[in-house]
Design an enzyme around this catalytic site. Structure first.
Site, PDB file in Angstrom:
ATOM      1  CB  CYS A 165      -6.578  -0.599   5.320  1.00 53.51           C
ATOM      2  SG  CYS A 165      -4.842  -1.103   5.198  1.00 53.51           S
ATOM      3  CG  HIS A 168      -1.980  -1.011   1.206  1.00 52.81           C
ATOM      4  ND1 HIS A 168      -3.038  -0.982   2.081  1.00 52.81           N
ATOM      5  CD2 HIS A 168      -2.183  -2.100   0.417  1.00 52.81           C
ATOM      6  CE1 HIS A 168      -3.845  -1.999   1.840  1.00 52.81           C
ATOM      7  NE2 HIS A 168      -3.333  -2.704   0.830  1.00 52.81           N
ATOM      8  CB  CYS A 210      -1.969   1.554   6.236  1.00 54.63           C
ATOM      9  SG  CYS A 210      -1.600   0.690   4.686  1.00 54.63           S
ATOM     10  CD  GLU A 225      -2.060   4.086   3.288  1.00 59.04           C
ATOM     11  OE1 GLU A 225      -1.762   3.423   2.263  1.00 59.04           O
ATOM     12  OE2 GLU A 225      -3.208   4.142   3.737  1.00 59.04           O
TER      13      GLU A 225
END
Length: 178
Positions: A112, A82, A115, A84
């Site tokens: 999410c 992801h 993260c 992040e």
């Protein structure tokens, strides 16, 4: 209506009070936050150009970017790739420490649980995000890890910075996929 989110390619508006309680800060966005979110949006657009869900993130410390990331789980065949996570990894390598105290993470979409958990472990001081994620958001949409008093670290969370632009980028991406 100041905060937008995406849901199946459509924008969902939320009131100015947000969708949740807890750690969400309602302090006004600064022009600095707006500018950094612009850089995160550029990273999100680059992810979209690669066929990834358009999410971009950056870590800022003392007025300088120390970590950048765009979504890459498809290309990397990695569910943890992801935006992040990439930004956190780059920032940690830059400062040679997994603790990123006094740092702000800017991301175009509400993080999410994975993260958000990584941000808490990294001791991020401040999180600024754009659009809410009504399906997997862990900053108030589905759960709020940053408001859980059982956890030993808490960060200030500011939501809705350039939310309409962040949400529209996601909505346009998913519309084009149909």
């Amino acid at each position: 209506m100041e905060v937008d989110a995406y849901r199946k390619g459509t924008i969902v508006s939320r009131s100015s009070t947000g969708c949740c309680t807890g750690s969400i800060s309602k302090t006004p966005a600064s022009s600095i936050d707006d500018a950094w979110m612009g850089e995160a949006l550029a990273l999100a657009r680059a992810a979209a150009a690669r066929g990834e869900v358009p999410v971009g993130a950056l870590v800022v410390r003392d007025g300088a970017v120390i970590g950048r990331g765009g979504n890459a789980p498809i290309a990397a065949c990695d569910p943890t790739a992801h935006a992040e996570m990439a930004a956190l990894r780059e920032a940690a390598a830059a400062v040679r420490n997994y603790r990123l105290v006094d740092c702000t993470l800017y991301v175009t979409l509400e993080p999410c649980a994975m993260c958000a958990g990584a941000m808490l472990h990294a001791r991020i001081a401040r999180l600024v995000f754009g659009a809410y994620d009504p399906k997997t958001g862990a900053c108030g949409s589905v759960i709020d890890l940053f408001a859980d008093t059982r956890l030993n670290h808490h960060a200030t969370v500011h939501s809705g910075v350039r939310a309409r632009e962040c949400g529209m980028l996601l909505a346009e991406f998913f519309t084009s996929r149909r």
